[in-house]
Every structure is written in C-alpha cells, then in structure tokens.
Design an enzyme around this catalytic site. Structure first.
Site, PDB file in Angstrom:
ATOM      1  N   LYS A  37     105.645 -33.343  22.834  1.00 45.37           N
ATOM      2  CA  LYS A  37     104.668 -32.726  23.729  1.00 45.37           C
ATOM      3  C   LYS A  37     104.905 -31.220  23.695  1.00 45.37           C
ATOM      4  O   LYS A  37     105.949 -30.732  24.108  1.00 45.37           O
ATOM      5  CB  LYS A  37     104.833 -33.269  25.157  1.00 45.37           C
ATOM      6  CG  LYS A  37     103.849 -32.682  26.164  1.00 45.37           C
ATOM      7  CD  LYS A  37     102.426 -33.109  25.876  1.00 45.37           C
ATOM      8  CE  LYS A  37     101.461 -32.563  26.940  1.00 45.37           C
ATOM      9  NZ  LYS A  37     100.064 -32.976  26.695  1.00 45.37           N
ATOM     10  N   PRO A 200      90.089 -49.312  25.032  1.00 46.90           N
ATOM     11  CA  PRO A 200      89.383 -49.778  26.222  1.00 46.90           C
ATOM     12  C   PRO A 200      89.783 -48.963  27.447  1.00 46.90           C
ATOM     13  O   PRO A 200      90.946 -48.571  27.601  1.00 46.90           O
ATOM     14  CB  PRO A 200      89.848 -51.234  26.359  1.00 46.90           C
ATOM     15  CG  PRO A 200      90.357 -51.610  25.008  1.00 46.90           C
ATOM     16  CD  PRO A 200      90.917 -50.358  24.420  1.00 46.90           C
TER      17      PRO A 200
END
Length: 236
Positions: A37, A200
């Site tokens: 990150k 999803p």
C-alpha cells in the site's frame, strides 16, 4: 508478471477488495504474494489499513505500507497537513522492486485514482508504474459515469506507454440497472483493454474462507481465475 499496479478511476470503488481477490487467486495457484500500500490516509496508527484487509481476506500475503496519514485526503495534502514526509514515486518503485526479489507477485495498491498526488512535486502512482515498467489494472465502478473516468484513465496510461492489463468492475450490484448492464460491453471499448472480472457487491463482507474459495470465479484467466467475460455479458 512480477509486479502489478492496481489503481482505480476514483475512490471507494472496490480497489482494495479487488487487490485481495487477485492475491487470493494467486495464492491458490501456489504463488507467493506481497501487497504494497503506497500510502494510507484517513486512519490512526492503531487501525487496520487496506493492506491488512487484503491479508485478512486473502490469507498468507506479505504486507507493506510506506506511509500513513490521519486525515482522509489525497496523500500529498494529508502529508502536508500532518507535517509528515510524503511518499515519492521512486520510494514506491524501490519498495515494490525489493518485494519482487522475494515474492512471485507484488500487488501495488494506489490511493484513489491514477493521478492522485503523493507529493508536492506532483508525483503519482503512474510515475511509480513507469519506474517499475509494470502493467496496470484499473478498477472501475459499474454504474452511470464510469465510462468517462475509465476512458480518461486509459488515455493517461497510453500516453505514458504503460501496459493497461485490463479493467475489473469492483462491485457488481445484485440488481444492475440499465447503465450497468450496458457498461459491461462498453467498458472494454472505451478502455481499449479487456474486462477481466467483476466482483459481486458485498464481497468484502464474506468470511475469509468463503472469499478465498470464490475469488478465482470473479477474475478472468489473465489474472489466474476462471471468470468468463462473454458468459457474464450474455447473462446480464
């Protein structure tokens, strides 16, 4: 592919969950994975960051975070307001390159979109990708408005001669509207790159074991998964 840079067309569109899904899929195939990150904003030192969330969902990844700033702002602004050193593109590239000597795959997750500034000189994730000569995966939302931001991101990558590996829809709704359904066909057209998956909605809320089991089915073969883009388009 040793290093893959993962960016988004904006913020809060499923970039971290997509990073976790790519990591889980790679781990399932026996590869070693690190998640870097570049800069974490909007969290205290004791809070779990995006890299931590990737590890929770994907499992045995190495995590690294180059800097953390308390306010939820662009990294350059957050660093300046906190009186802390910024993260510069060469530092991102150097950290990713080091991790790549020890792992089969390094996923570099940006902050927000491709051109969000990391320092006051205008350094961006795109600059780090250039230094790494690494391919870039773009995470985009499904809904109305995504075509413009995706095409702008793709044009910037092409102008820098960077390899746009493809686009992933970061959160596919349970009941997609007309715009979302049409965007499944239109996103690869405006990006000039394939659609490589659709996660999803709510995937990040799954139990880690369920997330890891399902992740390959959300991503195309180019990302190690089993997702069939043609079948998905025909279904929606």
């Amino acid at each position: 592919m040793t290093v893959l840079v993962i960016t988004g067309t904006g913020t809060e569109i499923g970039k971290t969950i997509t990073t976790a899904a790519v990591a889980a899929t790679a781990l399932a195939s026996g590869r070693t994975v690190a998640v870097l990150k570049a800069a974490q904003t909007g969290l205290r030192p004791d809070e779990r960051g995006d890299a931590d969330e990737c590890a929770r969902l994907a499992g045995g990844v190495t995590t690294a975070e180059l800097a953390r700033y308390p306010e939820p702002l662009a990294p350059a602004t957050a660093a300046r307001r906190a009186g802390l050193p910024p993260v510069r593109p060469h530092e991102i590239a150097e950290a990713a390159a080091k991790l790549a000597t020890e792992h089969d795959l390094v996923l570099v997750e940006g902050a927000g979109g491709l051109l969000v500034r990391f320092d006051d000189e205008g350094g961006t994730l795109a600059d780090a990708a250039e230094l790494l000569a690494a391919p870039v995966l773009v995470v985009a939302p499904a809904a109305l408005g995504t075509l413009n931001s995706t095409e702008l991101t793709a044009r910037e990558l092409r102008s820098r001669r960077l390899d746009l590996r493809g686009v992933v829809i970061g959160s596919w709704p349970d009941a997609p509207d007309l715009a979302s359904r049409c965007n499944v066909a239109d996103l690869p057209e405006v990006a000039g790159a394939p659609l490589l998956g659709a996660l999803p909605a709510g995937s990040g809320a799954l139990a880690p074991a369920d997330f890891r089991a399902a992740a390959p089915s959300w991503l195309a073969a180019e990302l190690g998964g089993t997702w069939d883009g043609v079948a998905f388009r025909d279904r929606v």
